[in-house]
Motif scaffolding. Structure first.
Motif, PDB file in Angstrom:
ATOM      1  N   LYS A  28      82.301  25.549  63.469  1.00 13.88           N
ATOM      2  CA  LYS A  28      83.407  25.681  63.496  1.00 13.88           C
ATOM      3  C   LYS A  28      84.393  24.327  63.905  1.00 13.88           C
ATOM      4  N   ASN A  29      83.794  23.542  64.565  1.00 16.40           N
ATOM      5  CA  ASN A  29      84.506  22.363  64.696  1.00 16.40           C
ATOM      6  C   ASN A  29      83.926  21.179  63.999  1.00 16.40           C
ATOM      7  N   ALA A  30      83.628  21.347  62.661  1.00 18.87           N
ATOM      8  CA  ALA A  30      82.885  20.174  61.746  1.00 18.87           C
ATOM      9  C   ALA A  30      84.093  19.079  61.659  1.00 18.87           C
ATOM     10  N   VAL A  31      83.505  17.980  61.572  1.00 20.17           N
ATOM     11  CA  VAL A  31      84.378  17.010  61.259  1.00 20.17           C
ATOM     12  C   VAL A  31      84.360  16.631  59.827  1.00 20.17           C
ATOM     13  N   LEU A  32      85.554  16.803  59.016  1.00 16.25           N
ATOM     14  CA  LEU A  32      85.427  16.519  57.431  1.00 16.25           C
ATOM     15  C   LEU A  32      86.112  15.098  57.273  1.00 16.25           C
ATOM     16  N   GLY A  33      85.418  14.517  56.391  1.00 24.86           N
ATOM     17  CA  GLY A  33      86.116  13.154  55.967  1.00 24.86           C
ATOM     18  C   GLY A  33      86.724  13.644  54.577  1.00 24.86           C
ATOM     19  N   LEU A  34      87.920  13.470  54.507  1.00 21.94           N
ATOM     20  CA  LEU A  34      88.669  13.623  53.385  1.00 21.94           C
ATOM     21  C   LEU A  34      88.995  12.446  52.244  1.00 21.94           C
ATOM     22  N   ALA A  35      89.158  12.758  50.885  1.00 16.93           N
ATOM     23  CA  ALA A  35      89.552  11.902  49.891  1.00 16.93           C
ATOM     24  C   ALA A  35      90.699  12.633  49.322  1.00 16.93           C
ATOM     25  N   LYS A  62      88.176  18.908  62.713  1.00 21.24           N
ATOM     26  CA  LYS A  62      88.872  17.534  62.428  1.00 21.24           C
ATOM     27  C   LYS A  62      88.748  16.931  61.206  1.00 21.24           C
ATOM     28  N   THR A  63      89.692  16.145  60.891  1.00 19.51           N
ATOM     29  CA  THR A  63      89.588  15.532  59.697  1.00 19.51           C
ATOM     30  C   THR A  63      89.903  13.937  59.782  1.00 19.51           C
TER      31      THR A  63
END
Ligand code: F6R
Length: 240
Positions: A28-35, A62-63
């Protein structure tokens, strides 16, 4: 490196989104790297749908974004900060304090790069989503960027400026500089998903997969990552 060829853009977006949804269900507290860019918009729409259906929540997510143009305020419609709000953040339950994008209008850009780099050492991406430049760039790491690079200020190549001109009223409005996450910080992600759609990406996809690891095509470094998936459509995979 795993390669998936989807039938079309919608299927490509769904496959990418399902990988993110699978992660969010278990962490649930994943870190997403976004483009940003055109390619991941469909994936973000699928994430919004999944949120609306109660399948996922972004409350604890978190992103960290890949990049931002220099000299464009975050309220400006051309900024990547604005893009993220309009294509994802405004439609899900994410806490904006947990979203991070380099500040391209910081007074001291060198300091901004160092600070963002530091943030990344504490905020490692569980999944990093990538698009692909027609010249093989990932983030705004243009050809011949060092593979051990960290967040840095970059002068955009003419090809990137030409490609991005479609999103501006004229070519001379396209920013010439950006801050980008470095290649080593992209490679630090636990999992990488690269999305590429359309014929104009076919050569870069070919070079990334078949050209050997070569700084001329930054995306070729991804073959050294232990958990990287290329999700392509038929057009972008057409030279393979
Ligand atoms: C955007 C980014 C770029 C884009 C690439 C492809 O945050 O880092 O590498 O992913 O320029 O852009 P599109 O998807 O618009 O073709």
């Amino acid at each position: 490196m795993k390669i998936i060829v989807a039938d079309n853009y919608n299927a490509l977006s769904q496959i990418g989104a399902d990988l993110v949804i699978g992660l969010l269900k278990t962490k649930k507290n994943a870190v997403l790297g976004l483009a940003t860019g055109t390619t991941p918009i469909g994936l973000y729409q699928k994430l919004i749908e999944a949120y609306k259906q109660g399948i996922v929540s972004f409350k604890q997510v978190k992103t960290v974004n890949l990049d931002e143009y220099v000299g464009i305020e975050k309220q400006n419609e051309q900024s990547y900060a604005y893009f993220m709000r309009k294509n994802l953040f405004d439609y899900v339950d994410i806490d904006l304090n947990n979203t991070h994008i380099p500040n391209g209008s910081a007074q001291n850009l060198q300091k901004e790069c160092i600070d963002y780099s530091l943030l990344l050492t504490k905020t490692r991406q569980d999944i990093q989503i990538l698009g692909l430049g027609s010249n093989g760039h990932i983030g705004f790491n243009e050809p011949f960027t060092a593979f051990d690079s960290k967040t840095h200020l970059v002068k955009l190549s003419q090809q990137t400026i030409n490609d991005n001109a479609r999103l501006f009223e004229s070519k001379n409005q396209v920013p010439t500089h950006a801050i980008t996450m470095g290649i080593s910080e992209i490679m630090a992600a636990k999992r990488i998903i690269l999305l590429a759609s359309g014929k104009n990406k076919a050569k870069a996809v070919y070079d990334a997969i078949n050209g050997g690891v070569n700084a001329k095509c930054p995306a070729s470094v991804l073959s050294l990552h232990s958990n990287c998936t290329f999700i392509l459509d038929r057009e972008s995979a057409s030279m393979l």
